[in-house]
Design a protein around this motif. Structure first.
Motif, mmCIF file in Angstrom:
data_model
loop_
_atom_site.group_PDB
_atom_site.id
_atom_site.type_symbol
_atom_site.label_atom_id
_atom_site.label_comp_id
_atom_site.label_asym_id
_atom_site.label_seq_id
_atom_site.Cartn_x
_atom_site.Cartn_y
_atom_site.Cartn_z
ATOM 1 N N ASN A 361 0.818 -1.220 0.000
ATOM 2 C CA ASN A 361 0.000 0.000 0.000
ATOM 3 C C ASN A 361 0.850 1.267 0.000
ATOM 4 O OD1 ASN A 361 -2.302 -1.613 0.135
ATOM 5 N ND2 ASN A 361 -2.312 -1.594 2.376
ATOM 6 N N LEU A 522 -11.421 -5.841 9.133
ATOM 7 C CA LEU A 522 -11.521 -6.416 7.789
ATOM 8 C C LEU A 522 -12.014 -7.851 7.815
ATOM 9 C CD1 LEU A 522 -8.162 -5.040 6.371
ATOM 10 C CD2 LEU A 522 -10.448 -4.007 6.257
ATOM 11 N N GLN A 544 -5.378 -5.595 9.048
ATOM 12 C CA GLN A 544 -4.410 -5.213 8.016
ATOM 13 C C GLN A 544 -4.668 -6.001 6.751
ATOM 14 O OE1 GLN A 544 -0.343 -5.117 9.262
ATOM 15 N NE2 GLN A 544 -0.890 -4.915 11.426
ATOM 16 N N GLU A 545 -4.285 -5.409 5.644
ATOM 17 C CA GLU A 545 -4.519 -6.067 4.363
ATOM 18 C C GLU A 545 -3.572 -7.235 4.144
ATOM 19 O OE1 GLU A 545 -4.426 -3.266 1.238
ATOM 20 O OE2 GLU A 545 -6.091 -2.061 1.991
ATOM 21 N N ARG A 573 -3.933 -12.359 2.848
ATOM 22 C CA ARG A 573 -3.849 -11.101 2.100
ATOM 23 C C ARG A 573 -5.235 -10.697 1.620
ATOM 24 N NH1 ARG A 573 -0.133 -8.332 -1.206
ATOM 25 N NH2 ARG A 573 1.475 -9.885 -0.801
ATOM 26 N N MET A 574 -5.554 -9.419 1.773
ATOM 27 C CA MET A 574 -6.809 -8.869 1.271
ATOM 28 C C MET A 574 -6.595 -8.387 -0.158
ATOM 29 S SD MET A 574 -9.182 -5.843 2.891
ATOM 30 C CE MET A 574 -10.761 -5.430 2.164
ATOM 31 N N PRO A 576 -7.789 -6.515 -3.831
ATOM 32 C CA PRO A 576 -8.443 -5.224 -4.104
ATOM 33 C C PRO A 576 -9.965 -5.301 -4.076
ATOM 34 C CG PRO A 576 -6.582 -5.537 -5.561
ATOM 35 C CD PRO A 576 -6.762 -6.827 -4.840
ATOM 36 N N GLY A 578 -11.741 -6.930 -2.090
ATOM 37 C CA GLY A 578 -12.233 -7.145 -0.742
ATOM 38 C C GLY A 578 -12.171 -8.581 -0.272
ATOM 39 N N PHE A 580 -10.309 -12.277 0.664
ATOM 40 C CA PHE A 580 -9.052 -12.640 1.325
ATOM 41 C C PHE A 580 -8.474 -13.891 0.676
ATOM 42 C CE2 PHE A 580 -10.273 -9.643 4.511
ATOM 43 C CZ PHE A 580 -9.073 -9.248 5.092
#
Length: 660
Positions: A361, A522, A544-545, A573-574, A576, A578, A580
């Motif tokens: 990011n 998230l 966190q992403e 990991r997220m 883009p 949305g 995971f």
């Protein structure tokens, strides 16, 4: 008449006897000469036969010596999954003295691409052996001593001493073969073989020598593909002449299938020079065994020496020095009582790639406001990176660095490695910055990110209003009138109204205090027990992403004290959109979703998925099913409330949560 008679007699005595005498004396001389020459020729022929016999015997002994199997090590099953830690299986064969020669980390060395490396660990595994007893019965085995004990009984009594060296249930196997067709196989203990041996119905005094039992025993051992060591004990009388070719073929079979043959021959000592004995000795010694000639009184060898060192296989491990992908050579060297024993080199392949580094990011543009005192807002930019290993060999990081405009800006030599900070005070003017992250791992390999641009805009100090404007009396008078009107018509009436409402509404019914908004959650991980029932614990919020999960709190944002986990086990990991993505780092215990393994390419998670990480079980809650109420409590869709509070954290920081 008389005169004729006389003259005839004289003629007979004077004329006729002369040739007769000459004939009588000449014939014996010729016979003696011919007989003398024939004697020398016969002696030379005998001497020639003796020389040929001795030459053949010498060749046989020399061939037996040459054909003896040499001490060796066999390397197999090279495992590179834990690279740079490499494991391999080692099988020793025909060591000079198995009772003395030990295989451990002090006597064993690794030869990797001609580089000598120490062995890290040696683990001995016992797999058992397969022993075949073959008997060629005959009258020589039935001969008895003055006490009535046969040679056969003495040999079998010596063979039973082997039972003292065996461990029940260790995987050893036994087979029995006796001429002409008595075969019993599949025994897992020696006692069962001895019972079958006692049930043999044959009469040894009536049996003729044959190699059938030896041949059948070799065929059975050759067909055994269990991987166990194989040995054969052959109890026999003197074989027949003309069977030497068959014995030589049996020796080749024994060598091809790693079968050791020991021979107990029952005969008198004078047969030791017979050709049959020579070929039997070649068969035994050529396969790594020995020949024992038993006439009835010699001490019988201990059969435990025949199985010494058999059934053992070793697993070794070492730290590889390979630093590039491709094929490599691996061999072993063992120091024994008779010198060095080496293994043939075998080829193994391994893929070694530097780590892949990415920024997390990182904004494309940052605007910085300069204050009147020269301070900047924001004063710095937190920078975070993520690291993955494309060769599926996770390893420790030794150094991480951040480079700005081609120059080293910050270096981390201790955890946390993946967090940096760019101080905008170092860049007083607007410009385009070029950022790059580099990491070094324990193999000395360096991975780097792509050059990433960052546009920095430094805004100047805002200009202040003119001082004459503030000193204008008309402006000051107007400002005072506005303040008086605000106080008279707005502030005072509103204050009176609040007092009236306060008198009417009890204090207990007043509205609740407004709380600050909770941090955005998230996703969540709810800890489950073995029955997939939630434990009485608060769900773990994912804020966190990118979240690294493992056992090492210095490397991961989410760590668990679970010995089944790797230091860096997996990552969440997220994406883009949305969703995971759960990715496994080639861990030994693996990562599982709904009882299916997660590969290196990862798996998209859905609401309610059951996740197994090491020995831990969680239920995944997606962001679409999570609400945050005014008190910061997490609820996972309207039907089920998780009942947990989220801990606030600063934006852009890399907080590590350690779960015990």
């Amino acid at each position: 008449m008389p005169s004729r008679t006389l003259s005839g007699k004289i003629g007979i005595t004077k004329i006729e006897p002369m040739p007769f005498r000459i004939f009588q004396t000449t014939l014996p001389l010729k016979n003696r000469a011919s007989r003398h020459g024939a004697g020398w020729i016969f002696k030379l022929f005998i001497y020639a036969l003796l020389l040929v016999f001795l030459f053949v015997q010498t060749l046989a002994v020399f061939a037996a010596v040459l054909s003896q199997p040499q001490p060796s090590l066999e390397v197999s099953d090279i495992d590179t999954r834990e690279f740079p830690l490499i494991r391999a299986e080692v099988k020793p064969r025909h060591l000079p003295d198995p009772a003395v020669d030990q295989i451990d980390s002090t006597t064993l060395q690794v030869l990797e691409n001609d580089t000598i490396l120490p062995v890290r660990s040696v683990v001995e595994n016992y797999e058992g052996f397969h022993l075949a007893l073959a008997i060629n019965p005959g009258i020589a085995l039935a001969w008895r001593d003055v006490n009535g004990i046969s040679r056969y009984d003495k040999l079998i009594r010596g063979f039973t001493q082997l039972n003292q060296s065996l461990i029940p249930g260790s995987g050893d196997r036994f087979s029995l073969f006796i001429n002409p067709d008595y075969e019993q196989t599949g025994f897992t203990d020696l006692d069962s073989l001895l019972i079958a041996l006692a049930d043999y119905p044959g009469n040894m005094r009536q049996m003729q020598s044959s190699l059938i039992s030896l041949q059948h025993a070799l065929e059975a051992l050759s067909a055994d593909e269990s991987g166990q060591d194989k040995t054969l004990l052959y109890i026999t009388v003197l074989p027949l002449l003309g069977e030497d070719v068959q014995l030589d073929e049996m020796l080749q079979t024994a060598l091809d299938h790693h079968i050791t043959i020991n021979v107990w021959l029952t005969e008198n000592p004078e047969v030791s020079t017979y050709p049959q004995v020579t070929h039997l000795r070649t068969l035994a010694e050529g396969s790594g065994g020995s020949l024992f000639l038993f006439s009835g009184s010699e001490p019988i060898p201990d059969p435990a020496s025949y199985i010494l060192g058999l059934g053992k296989r070793y697993q070794i491990s070492y730290l590889s020095q390979v630093r590039k992908s491709g094929e490599h050579q691996l061999g072993l060297s063992l120091q024994t009582s008779a010198g060095e024993v080496t293994s043939p080199k075998i080829t193994f392949s391994v893929e070694v790639l530097p780590a892949e580094v990415e920024f997390i990011n990182l904004p494309q543009k940052v605007s910085v406001q300069t204050a009147a005192d020269g301070s900047l807002t924001p004063a710095e930019l937190p920078v975070e990176i993520t690291v993955s290993f494309p060769d599926s060999h996770p390893r420790s990081i030794t150094k991480a660095s951040l480079w700005v405009n081609g120059s080293l800006y910050q270096e981390n030599t201790a955890a946390p490695y993946f967090n940096f900070s760019v101080d905008f005070g170092d860049f007083p003017e607007s410009q385009r910055l070029s950022l790059q992250a580099k990491i070094s791992d324990e193999l000395g390999l360096t991975g780097q990110s792509a050059l990433t641009p960052l546009d920095l805009e430094v805004l100047p100090v805002p200009s202040s209003p003119s001082s004459a404007f503030w000193r204008n009396p008309w402006f000051l008078g107007l400002l005072g009138a506005l303040l008086v009107g605000l106080l008279t018509f707005i502030v005072l009436p509103a204050r009176r109204k609040r007092r009236r409402l306060a008198n009417k509404v009890p204090l207990s019914e007043a509205g609740e205090q407004t709380l600050p908004p909770a941090q955005k959650i998230l996703a969540t991980l709810t800890h489950l027990d073995a029955d997939n029932t939630p434990l009485p614990e608060k769900p773990i919020p994912i804020t966190q992403e990118l979240t690294l999960i493992g056992r090492d709190p210095e490397l991961c944002q989410l760590s668990f004290a679970d010995p089944a986990l790797e230091p860096m086990h997996c990552q969440l990991r997220m994406l883009p959109e949305g969703k995971f993505l759960l990715t496994d780092f080639h861990s030994k215990a693996g990562t599982w979703v709904n009882y299916a393994p997660v590969g290196q390419s990862g798996l998209i998670l859905k609401q309610g998925d059951i996740i197994h990480i090491g020995s831990l079980t969680f239920r995944f809650g997606s962001g679409s099913g999570i609400a945050s109420d005014a008190r910061g409590n997490l609820t996972e869709d309207p039907e089920a409330a998780l009942g947990t509070d989220s801990d606030p954290q600063e934006n852009g920081t890399n907080e590590t949560r350690k779960v015990r």
